[in-house]
Structures are given as C-alpha cells and as structure tokens.
Design an enzyme around this catalytic site. Structure first.
Site, mmCIF file in Angstrom:
data_model
loop_
_atom_site.group_PDB
_atom_site.id
_atom_site.type_symbol
_atom_site.label_atom_id
_atom_site.label_comp_id
_atom_site.label_asym_id
_atom_site.label_seq_id
_atom_site.Cartn_x
_atom_site.Cartn_y
_atom_site.Cartn_z
ATOM 1 N N LYS A 199 -5.592 -10.848 -7.807
ATOM 2 C CA LYS A 199 -6.759 -10.931 -6.932
ATOM 3 C C LYS A 199 -7.875 -9.997 -7.409
ATOM 4 C CE LYS A 199 -6.775 -9.145 -2.824
ATOM 5 N NZ LYS A 199 -6.713 -8.740 -1.425
ATOM 6 N N LYS B 26 -10.997 -4.038 -5.374
ATOM 7 C CA LYS B 26 -11.684 -2.785 -5.700
ATOM 8 C C LYS B 26 -10.727 -1.773 -6.313
ATOM 9 C CE LYS B 26 -11.730 -2.017 -0.787
ATOM 10 N NZ LYS B 26 -12.645 -2.392 0.240
ATOM 11 N N LYS C 139 0.821 -1.210 0.000
ATOM 12 C CA LYS C 139 0.000 0.000 0.000
ATOM 13 C C LYS C 139 0.855 1.261 0.000
ATOM 14 C CE LYS C 139 -4.449 -1.403 1.830
ATOM 15 N NZ LYS C 139 -5.519 -1.084 2.772
HETATM 16 P P1 AMP Z 1 -10.785 -5.602 1.631
HETATM 17 O O1 AMP Z 1 -11.760 -5.337 0.550
HETATM 18 O O2 AMP Z 1 -9.391 -5.809 1.124
HETATM 19 O O3 AMP Z 1 -10.885 -4.650 2.786
HETATM 20 O O4 AMP Z 1 -11.160 -7.021 2.232
HETATM 21 C C1 AMP Z 1 -12.284 -7.286 3.045
HETATM 22 C C2 AMP Z 1 -12.411 -8.783 3.274
HETATM 23 O O5 AMP Z 1 -12.653 -9.448 2.006
HETATM 24 C C3 AMP Z 1 -11.147 -9.455 3.852
HETATM 25 O O6 AMP Z 1 -11.559 -10.520 4.704
HETATM 26 C C4 AMP Z 1 -10.451 -9.990 2.635
HETATM 27 O O7 AMP Z 1 -9.618 -11.076 2.941
HETATM 28 C C5 AMP Z 1 -11.635 -10.410 1.754
HETATM 29 N N1 AMP Z 1 -11.282 -10.317 0.321
HETATM 30 C C6 AMP Z 1 -10.938 -9.195 -0.368
HETATM 31 N N2 AMP Z 1 -10.676 -9.478 -1.658
HETATM 32 C C7 AMP Z 1 -10.851 -10.833 -1.792
HETATM 33 C C8 AMP Z 1 -10.739 -11.748 -2.882
HETATM 34 N N3 AMP Z 1 -10.412 -11.343 -4.105
HETATM 35 N N4 AMP Z 1 -11.002 -13.052 -2.637
HETATM 36 C C9 AMP Z 1 -11.355 -13.487 -1.399
HETATM 37 N N5 AMP Z 1 -11.478 -12.675 -0.338
HETATM 38 C C10 AMP Z 1 -11.243 -11.362 -0.517
#
Ligand code: AMP
Ligand code: TRP
Length: 341
Positions: free
Chosen positions: A201, A204, A118
């Site tokens: 991955k 967003k 980040k």
């Molecule tokens: P974030 O959007 O990065 O804040 O992630 C929020 C939650 O969603 C966390 O538990 C992440 O591990 C999960 N997460 C985010 N992106 C993915 C993805 N592509 N596949 C599986 N889990 C995800």
C-alpha cells in the site's frame, strides 16, 4: 442493513501524523469532497487523540493537525458546508469511547489486524491507547449517529467492530439508539499502491519517498516520481483481465482513472497497446494538473495558522450541538445520575 430511521450523515477521520499522500487524497479526501457536494451533512475530523496512541512530538502534532486541516480545505472540503474539527476539541468523542470500552469485548479487540501490525512483535510495549483505538473510532462515528463512513479498505475491520459495538449496546440496553453504520468503500482508489512495489500500500511509513506522491510535492517532483514508477515491459493490455498479475500496471491505471473520474475500462480503452513510455507522461500531466492546485492552496493556508485554528474552533462549536445531546442521552440510557436527556 441501514436503519432508515436515522437521517443520513457522513463522518470520517484522518490521523494528523505525517505527510498526506496520493493514497489519502484519492482514497479519502477527494471522496469526502464528493460526498459533501452531494449535499449530505458531513463531519470530517483530524483524529489527534488517535495519533498519540503512538509517540508524537507535541510540536509536530500541532503542525500536522493544521497541515491536515489545510489539506482537507485544499481538497475541496468547505468548512461552511461540512463540519471540520480536530477530535480533542469535541470532548464527547473520548467520553463516549469510555462507555464503548465497557461494551466492546477483549476478544473482539484481539482480532484487530491494525493493532497487530502497528504493535509489531513487541505488543507488550504498545500503549493501552493503541489497543483501545478501535473503540474510540466507534465513538467518533456513533457520537454523531453517523450512517455512512467513507474510508479506504484498510479500515473495513474497524467499521465492522463499530457495528458490533452499536448492536451490542442497543441489545444490552434494549434500545434502538445507535445506527448500524455503513462503510463506504468504493471507487477505483480504495487501495492506492506504492509506486515502487505494486503489492504494498502507498503509505507515509514507507522509508522510500519515491514510493509515494506527497501532497506537499511540487510539480517537478510529482512528474519525476511517476516517470520512475516501477512497471513491467509489456504494453498496456486490451482488457481489464490483462491487468491480472501486473500489480504495478493496475495501480497506475487505477490512479489515472481516479484522478480523471473515469473507470478502469475507459482508461484501458484509451491506452490499450500503448507502452508505458506514452502512458506515464500522460499520467504525470494529469497528476500535476490535479495535484498542483491542492499543493499551492495548502501552502497558502499554512501561511495563516491562526485562521486554521479559528476554523477548527468554529467546527467544534457546531459539532457539539450534535454530540452533546447524544452523549447526554447515552449517559441517561446507561444510568448515570444527572444525565436526564
Ligand atoms: P491514514 O493515512 O492511514 O491515517 O489513512 C487516512 C485515510 O486515507 C483512511 O481513510 C485510509 O483508508 C486512506 N488511505 C490511506 N492510505 C491509502 C492508500 N494507499 N490507498 C487508499 N486509501 C488510503
Ligand atoms: N482509523 C482511521 C485511520 O487510521 C482514522 C479514523 C479515526 C477514522 N476515527 C475514524 C476513520 C472514524 C473513519 C471514521 O485511517
């Protein structure tokens, strides 16, 4: 090793910093709802204090926090059964984080890959908060004495740090106060990949909207994104091994499996030898069938933001019944005057 003297309690958090996508749903929200429905006491948190470690426009942050709350509820989190909160309304998170800033070592923080990703090349310009982020995350979890934390694979390192902080605190003060929390990283969708590139991955922050399915996409958009998802020219294989070196095919199979609560093997058994021309429409149908009610429910909830705010305030009151005594006891252990537990 789980310390059995702590009652099972689930905690997890998501940042309110932009649109939720299918990766968040399958990797996090859906699994949170499953955990809640197994009857374990669960706390789910919109981590607004984490979000501001990078710049957030205040209006957008407020909107994203409410939208995330709507996303939790639409995904099946019942605010009566689980405790649903935004982090800033439960001040004990930030208070415990300070104590943990004094327990965690700089060398530990320097190993955190999410910070490196980040902060990028210009780490000197990153906020101090971004660097300290994992210590606040440890506090989120341990201020509830949470024993289990369902997350996606990307959070594994932060959970190891949480265990290190708990271990060092317990050791330094000669107590057995904080549990050694178990990460729960399981299921076929702990890592949902981009629809445009099976090695990245779903995220967003990907500039291409076609790379992800957003929880705000309508049925047509969901179906179009799946139709256009990158694949290879081969039919689906006869066995799971046949997905090796086919990241896009593996990703679509995993998504299908997670959406239908089936294993990879069951999906392969059904579609072995079929072309993507047949598999993609089936996947699009199932994705629309599962995601549309969530999208619709989120929109309905967002029509009444005052009700969302009431839910979060109620959640905070319930949460503080757990966190206030744990923080008081922590202060007492550390030697703060006036904090007799
Ligand atoms: P974030 O959007 O990065 O804040 O992630 C929020 C939650 O969603 C966390 O538990 C992440 O591990 C999960 N997460 C985010 N992106 C993915 C993805 N592509 N596949 C599986 N889990 C995800
Ligand atoms: N760091 C997590 C993420 O980026 C969000 C988070 C904050 C979290 N505190 C948490 C997840 C506590 C689980 C438990 O997705």
């Amino acid at each position: 090793m789980t310390d059995t003297s702590f009652q099972p309690r689930v905690f997890s958090g998501i940042q309110p910093s932009g649109d939720l996508h299918l990766g968040n749903y399958l990797g996090a929200l859906k699994r949170f709802a499953d955990a809640q429905n197994q009857g374990v006491e669960s706390i789910y948190c919109m981590v607004d204090l984490h979000a501001i470690t990078v710049w957030q426009d205040p209006r957008d942050l407020r909107h994203s926090t409410r939208e995330l709350c709507a996303g939790f509820i639409a995904s099946g989190i019942d605010p009566e059964k689980s405790i649903l909160i935004n982090q800033s309304q439960v001040p004990e998170h930030a208070q415990l984080a300070w104590i943990f800033n004094c327990v965690a070592r700089i060398g530990w923080m320097n190993r955190m890959t999410q910070f490196k990703d980040k902060a990028g090349k210009n780490a000197e310009k990153a906020s101090l908060g971004l660097y300290a982020y994992p210590s606040l995350m440890a506090a989120d979890i341990l201020v509830y004495h949470a024993t289990h934390v369902p997350v996606g694979e990307d959070q594994k390192q932060h959970l190891e740090l949480t265990r290190d902080i708990a271990t060092k605190f317990n050791h330094d003060y000669g107590v057995d106060f904080f549990p050694i929390t178990e990460p729960v990283i399981e299921g076929t969708a702990t890592r949902v990949m981009s629809l445009r590139d099976g090695s990245k991955k779903m995220s967003k922050s990907d500039p291409s909207d076609m790379s992800r399915i957003n929880l705000t996409d309508n049925a047509d958009t969901i179906a179009r994104k799946i139709r256009k998802a990158k694949t290879d020219a081969e039919p689906l294989p006869e066995s799971i091994d046949g997905l090796d070196d086919r990241p896009e095919a593996r990703n679509l199979v995993n998504i299908y499996a997670a959406l239908t609560d089936r294993t990879q093997q069951q999906v392969i058994d059904e579609f072995a030898g079929k072309q993507f021309g047949q598999f993609k429409p089936a996947l699009a149908d199932i994705a629309v069938e599962r995601m549309s009610p969530i999208t619709t429910e989120m929109a309905r909830l967002m029509d009444d933001p005052a009700e969302i705010d009431r839910i979060l305030t109620r959640g905070a009151t319930r949460a503080r019944e757990i966190t206030a005594p744990i923080l008081r006891k922590t202060y007492d252990i550390v030697g703060m005057v006036g904090a007799t537990a």
